[in-house]
Design a protein around this motif. Sequence first.
Motif, mmCIF file in Angstrom:
data_model
loop_
_atom_site.group_PDB
_atom_site.id
_atom_site.type_symbol
_atom_site.label_atom_id
_atom_site.label_comp_id
_atom_site.label_asym_id
_atom_site.label_seq_id
_atom_site.Cartn_x
_atom_site.Cartn_y
_atom_site.Cartn_z
ATOM 1 N N SER A 139 51.664 23.979 40.296
ATOM 2 C CA SER A 139 51.694 25.430 40.123
ATOM 3 C C SER A 139 52.673 25.759 39.015
ATOM 4 C CB SER A 139 52.123 26.118 41.413
ATOM 5 O OG SER A 139 51.084 26.052 42.355
ATOM 6 N N LEU A 140 52.260 26.669 38.164
ATOM 7 C CA LEU A 140 53.131 27.096 37.072
ATOM 8 C C LEU A 140 53.703 28.460 37.431
ATOM 9 C CD1 LEU A 140 50.629 26.204 34.215
ATOM 10 C CD2 LEU A 140 52.608 24.846 34.955
ATOM 11 N N ILE A 141 54.863 28.764 36.876
ATOM 12 C CA ILE A 141 55.458 30.052 37.196
ATOM 13 C C ILE A 141 55.847 30.784 35.912
ATOM 14 C CG2 ILE A 141 57.665 28.859 37.638
ATOM 15 C CD1 ILE A 141 56.672 32.046 39.401
ATOM 16 N N ASP A 142 55.458 32.026 35.857
ATOM 17 C CA ASP A 142 55.820 32.878 34.727
ATOM 18 C C ASP A 142 56.709 34.005 35.253
ATOM 19 O OD1 ASP A 142 56.016 34.504 32.554
ATOM 20 O OD2 ASP A 142 53.866 34.953 32.366
ATOM 21 N N TYR A 143 57.966 33.987 34.814
ATOM 22 C CA TYR A 143 58.925 34.988 35.305
ATOM 23 C C TYR A 143 58.970 36.261 34.458
ATOM 24 C CZ TYR A 143 60.823 31.723 38.742
ATOM 25 O OH TYR A 143 60.973 30.890 39.813
ATOM 26 N N ASN A 144 58.048 36.385 33.500
ATOM 27 C CA ASN A 144 58.060 37.612 32.692
ATOM 28 C C ASN A 144 57.924 38.871 33.539
ATOM 29 O OD1 ASN A 144 58.384 36.286 30.307
ATOM 30 N ND2 ASN A 144 56.235 36.393 29.685
ATOM 31 N N ARG A 145 57.155 38.759 34.612
ATOM 32 C CA ARG A 145 56.873 39.956 35.417
ATOM 33 C C ARG A 145 57.989 40.280 36.408
ATOM 34 N NH1 ARG A 145 51.417 40.088 38.823
ATOM 35 N NH2 ARG A 145 52.817 39.224 40.383
ATOM 36 N N VAL A 146 58.852 39.288 36.638
ATOM 37 C CA VAL A 146 59.925 39.506 37.607
ATOM 38 C C VAL A 146 60.825 40.636 37.092
ATOM 39 C CG1 VAL A 146 62.013 38.137 37.170
ATOM 40 C CG2 VAL A 146 60.744 37.809 39.264
ATOM 41 N N GLY A 147 61.090 41.621 37.924
ATOM 42 C CA GLY A 147 61.965 42.720 37.502
ATOM 43 C C GLY A 147 61.252 43.863 36.800
ATOM 44 N N VAL A 148 59.916 43.732 36.631
ATOM 45 C CA VAL A 148 59.169 44.871 36.080
ATOM 46 C C VAL A 148 59.159 45.958 37.159
ATOM 47 C CG1 VAL A 148 56.848 45.643 35.410
ATOM 48 C CG2 VAL A 148 57.776 43.501 34.504
ATOM 49 N N PRO A 149 59.439 47.208 36.786
ATOM 50 C CA PRO A 149 59.553 48.244 37.815
ATOM 51 C C PRO A 149 58.216 48.627 38.439
ATOM 52 C CG PRO A 149 59.735 49.218 35.648
ATOM 53 C CD PRO A 149 59.733 47.740 35.441
ATOM 54 N N LEU A 150 58.230 48.767 39.745
ATOM 55 C CA LEU A 150 57.035 49.193 40.468
ATOM 56 C C LEU A 150 57.326 50.449 41.254
ATOM 57 C CD1 LEU A 150 55.907 45.874 42.245
ATOM 58 C CD2 LEU A 150 54.866 46.923 40.227
ATOM 59 N N ALA A 151 56.309 51.292 41.380
ATOM 60 C CA ALA A 151 56.356 52.356 42.374
ATOM 61 C C ALA A 151 55.408 51.910 43.466
ATOM 62 C CB ALA A 151 55.883 53.669 41.775
ATOM 63 N N GLU A 152 55.888 51.848 44.700
ATOM 64 C CA GLU A 152 54.967 51.552 45.801
ATOM 65 C C GLU A 152 54.626 52.861 46.490
ATOM 66 O OE1 GLU A 152 55.692 48.294 48.515
ATOM 67 O OE2 GLU A 152 54.483 49.270 50.061
ATOM 68 N N ILE A 153 53.345 53.151 46.510
ATOM 69 C CA ILE A 153 52.864 54.417 47.076
ATOM 70 C C ILE A 153 52.134 54.086 48.374
ATOM 71 C CG2 ILE A 153 51.386 56.424 46.656
ATOM 72 C CD1 ILE A 153 51.793 55.647 43.584
ATOM 73 N N VAL A 154 52.606 54.643 49.475
ATOM 74 C CA VAL A 154 52.031 54.325 50.787
ATOM 75 C C VAL A 154 51.347 55.560 51.352
ATOM 76 C CG1 VAL A 154 52.514 53.457 53.114
ATOM 77 C CG2 VAL A 154 53.927 52.704 51.187
ATOM 78 N N THR A 155 50.082 55.423 51.704
ATOM 79 C CA THR A 155 49.372 56.578 52.291
ATOM 80 C C THR A 155 49.462 56.516 53.813
ATOM 81 O OG1 THR A 155 47.168 55.665 52.779
ATOM 82 C CG2 THR A 155 47.628 56.265 50.475
ATOM 83 N N GLU A 156 49.187 57.643 54.442
ATOM 84 C CA GLU A 156 48.958 57.666 55.886
ATOM 85 C C GLU A 156 47.544 57.137 56.105
ATOM 86 O OE1 GLU A 156 51.192 58.236 57.988
ATOM 87 O OE2 GLU A 156 52.732 59.259 56.820
ATOM 88 N N PRO A 157 47.239 56.688 57.324
ATOM 89 C CA PRO A 157 45.870 56.176 57.569
ATOM 90 C C PRO A 157 44.874 57.329 57.677
ATOM 91 C CG PRO A 157 47.226 55.943 59.548
ATOM 92 C CD PRO A 157 48.128 56.512 58.494
ATOM 93 N N ASP A 158 44.612 58.002 56.570
ATOM 94 C CA ASP A 158 43.831 59.245 56.584
ATOM 95 C C ASP A 158 42.414 59.098 56.046
ATOM 96 O OD1 ASP A 158 45.868 60.614 57.718
ATOM 97 O OD2 ASP A 158 46.517 61.659 55.897
ATOM 98 N N MET A 159 42.047 57.910 55.578
ATOM 99 C CA MET A 159 40.701 57.765 55.028
ATOM 100 C C MET A 159 39.761 57.262 56.116
ATOM 101 S SD MET A 159 42.192 56.328 51.518
ATOM 102 C CE MET A 159 43.822 56.235 52.231
ATOM 103 N N ARG A 160 38.520 57.785 56.076
ATOM 104 C CA ARG A 160 37.602 57.507 57.183
ATOM 105 C C ARG A 160 36.352 56.732 56.764
ATOM 106 N NH1 ARG A 160 41.429 57.940 59.280
ATOM 107 N NH2 ARG A 160 42.238 59.511 60.719
ATOM 108 N N SER A 161 36.337 56.274 55.516
ATOM 109 C CA SER A 161 35.220 55.419 55.096
ATOM 110 C C SER A 161 35.653 54.643 53.856
ATOM 111 C CB SER A 161 33.975 56.250 54.763
ATOM 112 O OG SER A 161 34.200 57.003 53.591
ATOM 113 N N VAL A 162 34.910 53.590 53.563
ATOM 114 C CA VAL A 162 35.207 52.789 52.380
ATOM 115 C C VAL A 162 35.081 53.658 51.131
ATOM 116 C CG1 VAL A 162 34.496 50.772 51.031
ATOM 117 C CG2 VAL A 162 34.451 50.669 53.534
ATOM 118 N N GLY A 163 34.047 54.478 51.103
ATOM 119 C CA GLY A 163 33.829 55.363 49.960
ATOM 120 C C GLY A 163 35.001 56.305 49.739
ATOM 121 N N GLU A 164 35.536 56.849 50.815
ATOM 122 C CA GLU A 164 36.692 57.744 50.690
ATOM 123 C C GLU A 164 37.895 57.009 50.105
ATOM 124 O OE1 GLU A 164 35.966 60.772 54.461
ATOM 125 O OE2 GLU A 164 37.962 59.944 54.174
ATOM 126 N N ALA A 165 38.045 55.757 50.499
ATOM 127 C CA ALA A 165 39.186 54.977 50.006
ATOM 128 C C ALA A 165 39.051 54.698 48.516
ATOM 129 C CB ALA A 165 39.312 53.669 50.786
#
Length: 479
Positions: A139-165
């Motif tokens: 396995s090779l490892i590329d650390y370029n992405r380490v420390g790249v800023p992310l926003a994690e957006i979490v929804t409530e379980p409000d979707m009721r079909s695959v299409g809605e998601a």
Amino acid sequence: MNFETVIGLEIHAELKSKTKIFCSCSTAFGAEPNTNTCPICTGVPGTLPVLNEEVVNLAIKAGTALGCKINKFNKMDRKNYFYPDLPKNYQTSQFDMPICSGGVIEYEYEGKTVKVRLNRIHIEEDAGKLIHVEDEPISLIDYNRVGVPLAEIVTEPDMRSVGEAIEFLRKLKSILEYAGVSDCRMEQGSLRCDANISLRPVGQEEFGTKVELKNINSFRELEKALKKEEKRQRELYSFNEGYKVVQETRRWDAAKGKTISMRSKEQAHDYRYVVEPDLPPIILYDEQIDVIKKSLPEMPEVKRERFLNEYELTEKEVDILISDMGLAMFFEAVAKEGIAPKMAANWILGDILRILKDRKTESLEMTLDSVNFAKLLNVVSEGKISNNIGREVLEDIFDENKDPIKVIEEKGLMQISSSDELEKIVDEVIVANPQSVEDFKAGKTQASGFLMGQVMKKSQGKANPKVCKQLIDDKLSKL
Ligand code: ADP
Ligand code: ZN
Ligand code: MG
């Protein structure tokens, strides 16, 4: 029994800052592996992080665009886990005091309004990328992405079909793009999605046991993975007792087209969250939040209304145009070049989207610019080339943003309107098709249409149809 599907999504969006979240390494995608690294992002002991203000501002911007509450006091925490893609052995993230809380996205799906509440947005650092070499124990490892800023957006379980998601993710992507907080390039991993899905009997209040699907990186895969998992769970529930859905994390294997269990609840990670001791709490001020609020560009809903008012386009046309910010901007730029909006929209929604689809890219990015595209549309609308030839020229100029006028001249594609030139072709065609002439004389008027087609063919589509039809009619009536 009838089951209802329940879906909640956790989306990771790379924030568009030039440098990483805690050091000054570049966030550029596609650099040589391990060149955008330094002792801080690779976790060398003794180094200290410094929070990138731009990342905080982008997260505030995202939260504002999504109607979240911005928490003026928030803080970073350590999420501990051991994996080769994480050289520090902990991810600096936010646990119980995220930068944004709440928020909602409303959208239309199959004729009804869907409201998906957001639970939170927090900021964190991305991990590196492991590349598993096929058929080799390497396995090779590329650390370029380490420390790249992310926003994690979490929804409530409000979707009721695959299409809605799926539609939710489209909406979210478009808002993040418009706000200018993330590139949202799924194929480059700058927008990634984990999907949680469960079923419950229709009418039951209580949620069923959920399964988390990881490793999904396109809309198509999200749809496939959710449908497959929905089916798997439905089948489990339909079996006799003894079979049940267990709470677990499953990895979507795109190549195999199925989900594979990674870990069950019993093996769930214990992240041992602790406050990040190397970073002070993040304290925000109203003035700062206000400035960012005011800097938000026109959001999709507002643009939609404006397009409907300013241009004579149908709702459907406007919806497709604004679904992608780049497309909407391209359309407006072409219209500003003096092209009739309807014509610009027709060509963009028809021909440009078709070419992009042929190129099989998820993003709608293109090299062709609005100036060259407008030049082409101008020549078509002036009748100097036909629609069909226009389409051919478009294919030709598309990839390298060529000047359409040059291409038209080089290939001699300008329409032939001079009657002298056309007369020659018409005469040749009439001589070569005596049967059609007979037919015409016998009253079969459609024969002139056939001759017209032959003239077009002979002129390689360049004959001016109006002049040409006139010539044929004149000649036939005199014969
Ligand atoms: P966990 O404790 O496993 O992290 P959370 O309650 O934090 O679970 O929710 C994580 C994600 O799972 C959220 O996006 C949420 O909307 C979704 N989710 C929670 N419960 C369910 C459920 N029963 N079915 C589908 N999705 C769910
Ligand atoms: Zn670094
Ligand atoms: Mg959780």
